[in-house]
Design a protein around this motif. Structure first.
Motif, short mmCIF file in Angstrom:
data_model
loop_
_atom_site.label_atom_id
_atom_site.label_comp_id
_atom_site.label_asym_id
_atom_site.label_seq_id
_atom_site.Cartn_x
_atom_site.Cartn_y
_atom_site.Cartn_z
N LYS A 146 111.52 3.88 27.48
CA LYS A 146 111.71 2.96 26.36
C LYS A 146 112.43 3.62 25.18
O LYS A 146 113.01 2.95 24.34
CB LYS A 146 110.37 2.37 25.92
CG LYS A 146 109.68 1.53 27.01
CD LYS A 146 110.57 0.37 27.48
CE LYS A 146 110.06 -0.26 28.77
NZ LYS A 146 111.11 -0.92 29.56
N SER A 147 112.38 4.95 25.11
CA SER A 147 113.07 5.61 24.00
C SER A 147 114.59 5.44 24.08
O SER A 147 115.31 5.69 23.12
CB SER A 147 112.69 7.10 23.94
OG SER A 147 113.31 7.80 25.00
N LEU A 148 115.06 4.99 25.25
CA LEU A 148 116.50 4.78 25.38
C LEU A 148 116.96 3.45 24.77
O LEU A 148 118.15 3.25 24.55
CB LEU A 148 116.93 4.86 26.85
CG LEU A 148 116.70 6.19 27.57
CD1 LEU A 148 117.26 6.14 28.99
CD2 LEU A 148 117.34 7.36 26.81
N ASN A 149 116.01 2.55 24.48
CA ASN A 149 116.40 1.26 23.91
C ASN A 149 117.11 1.41 22.56
O ASN A 149 118.12 0.77 22.29
CB ASN A 149 115.17 0.36 23.73
CG ASN A 149 114.74 -0.23 25.07
OD1 ASN A 149 115.59 -0.59 25.89
ND2 ASN A 149 113.44 -0.31 25.29
N GLU A 150 116.56 2.31 21.75
CA GLU A 150 117.12 2.54 20.42
C GLU A 150 118.53 3.15 20.55
O GLU A 150 119.45 2.77 19.82
CB GLU A 150 116.19 3.50 19.68
CG GLU A 150 116.33 3.46 18.18
CD GLU A 150 115.44 4.54 17.56
OE1 GLU A 150 115.92 5.28 16.70
OE2 GLU A 150 114.26 4.65 17.99
N GLY A 176 120.24 13.14 21.16
CA GLY A 176 120.67 14.07 22.21
C GLY A 176 119.47 14.67 22.94
O GLY A 176 119.44 14.72 24.18
N ILE A 177 118.48 15.08 22.18
CA ILE A 177 117.28 15.66 22.79
C ILE A 177 116.57 14.62 23.67
O ILE A 177 116.16 14.91 24.79
CB ILE A 177 116.32 16.20 21.70
CG1 ILE A 177 116.99 17.36 20.93
CG2 ILE A 177 114.98 16.63 22.29
CD1 ILE A 177 117.23 18.62 21.73
N ALA A 178 116.45 13.40 23.13
CA ALA A 178 115.76 12.34 23.89
C ALA A 178 116.49 12.07 25.21
O ALA A 178 115.86 11.87 26.25
CB ALA A 178 115.68 11.07 23.06
N LEU A 179 117.80 12.09 25.17
CA LEU A 179 118.58 11.84 26.39
C LEU A 179 118.37 12.97 27.41
O LEU A 179 118.17 12.72 28.60
CB LEU A 179 120.06 11.70 26.06
CG LEU A 179 120.47 10.39 25.38
CD1 LEU A 179 121.83 10.53 24.70
CD2 LEU A 179 120.50 9.24 26.40
N VAL A 227 125.89 0.54 21.76
CA VAL A 227 126.57 -0.75 21.80
C VAL A 227 127.26 -1.05 20.48
O VAL A 227 128.38 -1.57 20.44
CB VAL A 227 125.58 -1.88 22.19
CG1 VAL A 227 126.21 -3.25 22.03
CG2 VAL A 227 125.11 -1.68 23.63
N SER A 228 126.61 -0.67 19.36
CA SER A 228 127.23 -0.97 18.07
C SER A 228 128.21 0.13 17.63
O SER A 228 128.78 0.06 16.56
CB SER A 228 126.15 -1.18 17.01
OG SER A 228 125.46 0.04 16.81
N GLY A 229 128.37 1.13 18.46
CA GLY A 229 129.34 2.18 18.14
C GLY A 229 128.86 3.18 17.11
O GLY A 229 129.65 3.94 16.56
N GLU A 230 127.56 3.18 16.87
CA GLU A 230 127.01 4.13 15.90
C GLU A 230 126.92 5.52 16.52
O GLU A 230 126.55 5.65 17.69
CB GLU A 230 125.61 3.64 15.49
CG GLU A 230 125.05 4.32 14.26
CD GLU A 230 123.62 3.83 13.97
OE1 GLU A 230 122.80 4.65 13.55
OE2 GLU A 230 123.33 2.63 14.19
#
Lengths: 364, 362
Positions: free
Chosen positions: B8-12, B28-31, B18-21
């Protein structure tokens, strides 16, 4: 919503998909979409985050074979300089080594050797069972059909005699592609589709569990792959005797079929569609023997929940020019690195040793 | 995107992508920590498709390693030798010429030229090396000398970095490979490559090269003793320099191979880690055009899968890869154009043979 999206939605909602839907997925869906669907199906059928493996070796009791399949780099015709039948001494040593390495079973397979009678097989099984506490996973359907025919016995009588002598389960080899049109080209002397299925049905009815396999990437087309899956699924609906399905890719080196080797993306696509389509088979095995350890690890998110055997010995694929190695410790590392618990299983997929250092509880 | 993230941490992160932010350090760590490999792949594939659609690039290239004699002797290297050691070599200019002539009938578009820091090679040697390549292969691009070598060549020539670059450029240098950055961490440098230039110097030289109008690649060597924090820091440092110069063309994650090195006790990188490094690069390096799946290091099989995890380039056909094979790589030493195109098209992408600057060939 287009046709592909409808099928994706259907598969995602856990509904059974039909042949034409499976073919559309195989041909058209994006790679990661197939992974997502297959992984979801895996979680539905095997919700525990555990990946299993078995410790065993492949023992090829003879390489003499009158089948002469075009895709085979292992067999020798009778009388050939390299032809052999295993000695009891060698067999004994191989089993002793397997057991000393924590092995629980042997996979025993060989060619269609016209000089071996039913008595040979019965003696072989009894010899093993009398001397070792080891499970025997042995003799693929072409061998069983060959033994029965040679002995002028029914499949049922043949299988029952083998069971009495100690046979514990049957490997799903010799299926290749279960479409006669393809078999006539690649393995004209091998058992037909109906015979293969009949051996498996009879074995299941005699109480013997079996696996099923598929070797693809030679002369078949995508529709033949789906036809193969359909035949396996139909029989499983009928008997429930298959423990696992194992697809792998044809290795063309040293064989008489000259084709470009199927790539890993093609392998992963077929693996994922197999997981989706075979909703009545509990386990899907990844083939590190043909794909290597890296793709085998990736296969764990494409529907596979089992890494097969550590294969202390493997000869048939090696003869076709592919020799990967995957020791038990390395297998465990790959499984844990992918976020699963690793567990050694027996032939019936019962967990016998859960590996230490698990982050996850095994609910078995 | 339709994917339902298992993590679920990937939702953010999905919303940002998607918004290009721009993604931050924590993203990076979460990924890296996520076990939702398909989810990480989906995110990277989304960005990759926006940039390149179904295209997947490769180059017809040749590697030329002119010397393995090296002052640095980094612990992770199986290629380097001391001067006088058995197997130590330095190609004469004539040797270089004959290496190039051996393959003169092939349509080589790029020459990838790197070597050790060999103190017996003069400044003129490097100039002559470039001149010779340009003379034999006037239509190929010379991609040569990592930032580490440029620093060394400047010292040998007693010139400033700017002067050195100007001389090399005049002799035919057009592009710089991304090697020698390893992991930009002082901690790792002290342990594994204490004699090599530090990350500030590496970045300084890259900046000078870009200012002189040369483009370069960037790399990261992962899978040894580095931490996830150090990996993400490394990517952010590259991104910051790219914001400033725009001179980087492609990023190449390099999977460490330990065999025959002094770190041979370390296991190989796993496929999960290899694919995550490709995906992370695509997601973090939002100002880099290209991410490579380097088949020499991760194998042809996994590199092909990497095309769906953020990579848009399979690097080159190569032939005769030496550095990674001396460290035990099991990949082929070269791929034919037909093999390369088959890998790409059977993965569902459109092969594009490119030049060094991603111009289409033919």
């Amino acid at each position: 919503m287009n046709n592909l999206d409808k099928i994706i939605e259907k598969a995602a909602s856990n509904e059974r998909i039909n042949s034409s839907e499976a073919l559309t997925l195989l041909n058209e869906a994006e790679l990661l979409t197939l992974a997502e669907l297959a992984n979801k199906k895996r979680q539905h059928l095997n919700p525990e985050p555990v990946v299993t493996f078995v410790v065993d070796r492949n023992i090829n009791y003879t390489n003499i074979c009158i089948s002469g399949c075009l895709f085979c780099a292992f067999y020798c015709p009778p009388g050939h300089a390299d032809a052999y039948v295993i000695s009891k001494k060698e067999l004994k040593e191989k089993i002793e080594e397997t057991l000393s390495l924590g092995g629980t079973q042997i996979l025993i397979q060989g060619g269609l050797n016209p000089s071996l009678s039913l008595d040979y097989y019965i003696d072989l099984l009894k010899f093993i069972k009398d001397n070792f506490p080891v499970h025997i996973h042995g003799f693929s359907p072409p061998e069983i059909a060959f033994i029965a025919e040679k002995s002028s016995l029914s499949l049922k009588d043949t299988i029952n005699k083998l069971i009495d002598a100690g046979l514990g389960s049957i490997p799903g080899g010799g299926a290749e592609i279960l479409v006669d049109e393809i078999r006539e080209k690649t393995s004209p002397n091998k058992c037909s589709v109906d015979q293969w299925l009949e051996v498996m049905k009879t074995a299941h009815n005699c109480g013997l569990r079996t696996t099923a396999t598929m070797m693809f990437g030679h002369m078949e087309k995508p529709e033949h792959i789906i036809e193969h899956l359909m035949k396996i699924r139909n029989l499983q609906d009928n008997t429930g005797g298959f423990t696992a399905f194992i697809p792998w890719t044809f290795q063309p080196d040293n064989t008489r079929i000259k084709v470009e080797k199927a790539t890993s993306v093609e392998y992963l696509r077929v693996l994922a569609v197999s997981r989706l389509f075979l909703d009545n088979i509990q386990n899907i095995q990844a083939s590190w023997v043909t794909q290597g350890d890296k793709i085998a690890q990736v296969a764990l998110v494409f529907g596979a929940n089992d890494l097969g055997s550590t294969m202390i010995e493997e000869n048939v694929v090696a003869a076709a020019g592919v020799k990967f190695r995957l020791p038990k410790e390395e297998m465990i590392r790959l499984i844990q690195d992918a976020g699963y618990a690793a567990a050694q299983r027996d032939c019936f997929y019962n967990i016998i040793v859960a590996v230490h250092g698990l982050k996850l509880e095994i609910g078995k | 995107m339709k994917y339902t993230y298992l993590d679920k941490s990937l939702n953010e992160i999905n919303d940002k992508v998607v918004s290009g932010e721009r993604l931050g350090f924590e993203d990076g760590i979460a990924l890296y920590k996520s076990n939702d490999l398909i989810g990480v792949g989906y995110l990277a594939d989304y960005v990759r498709r926006k940039l390149h659609g179904k295209k997947a690039f490769y180059v017809y290239n040749q590697h030329l390693n002119f010397t393995n004699i090296c002052l640095n002797r980094c612990l992770f290297c199986a290629f380097s030798r001391d001067d006088g050691e058995k197997d130590a070599f330095a190609l004469s200019i004539d040797d270089v010429r004959s290496r190039l002539m051996e393959r003169i009938n092939e349509p080589v578009r790029e020459l990838h030229v790197v070597g050790g820091l060999n103190s017996s090679l003069s400044f003129d040697y490097y100039i002559e090396l470039l001149n010779t390549i340009k003379e034999v292969r006037p239509d190929s691009t010379i991609k040569a000398f990592t930032a580490v070598e440029i620093d060394h060549i400047a010292k040998v020539g007693g010139l400033s970095i700017e002067e050195t670059i100007a001389e090399l450029k005049k002799a035919g240098l057009e592009m710089i490979p991304g090697g020698g950055a390893e992991v930009m961490s002082d901690r790792v440098r002290k342990k594994l490559f204490p004699r090599k230039i530090d990350s500030n110097r590496w970045l300084e030289i890259m900046e000078a090269l870009h200012s002189a109008g040369l483009t370069s690649n960037a790399t990261m060597l992962y899978g040894h003793i580095e931490t996830l924090n150090e990996r993400v820091d490394h990517l952010i440092k590259l991104r910051e320099l790219q914001d400033k110069t725009g001179g980087f063309t492609a990023f190449i994650p390099l999977a460490f191979h330990s065999q025959n090195t002094r770190l041979s006790h370390l296991p190989s990188t796993t496929a999960f880690d290899d694919l995550k490094n490709i995906a992370l690069a695509r997601l973090m390096l939002d100002n880099f055009s290209h991410i490579k799946a380097y088949w020499v290091m991760i194998g042809e099989r996994l590199a092909q899968v990497g095309l769906s995890f953020g990579a848009d380039d399979l690097d080159g056909t190569i032939i005769e890869e030496k550095i990674t094979h001396m460290a035990g790589a099991k990949s082929a030493k070269g791929l034919t154009r037909a093999q390369m195109e088959h890998l790409i098209s059977s993965a569902g992408f459109t092969p594009v043979e490119r030049d060094s600057f991603y111009g289409k060939i033919g």
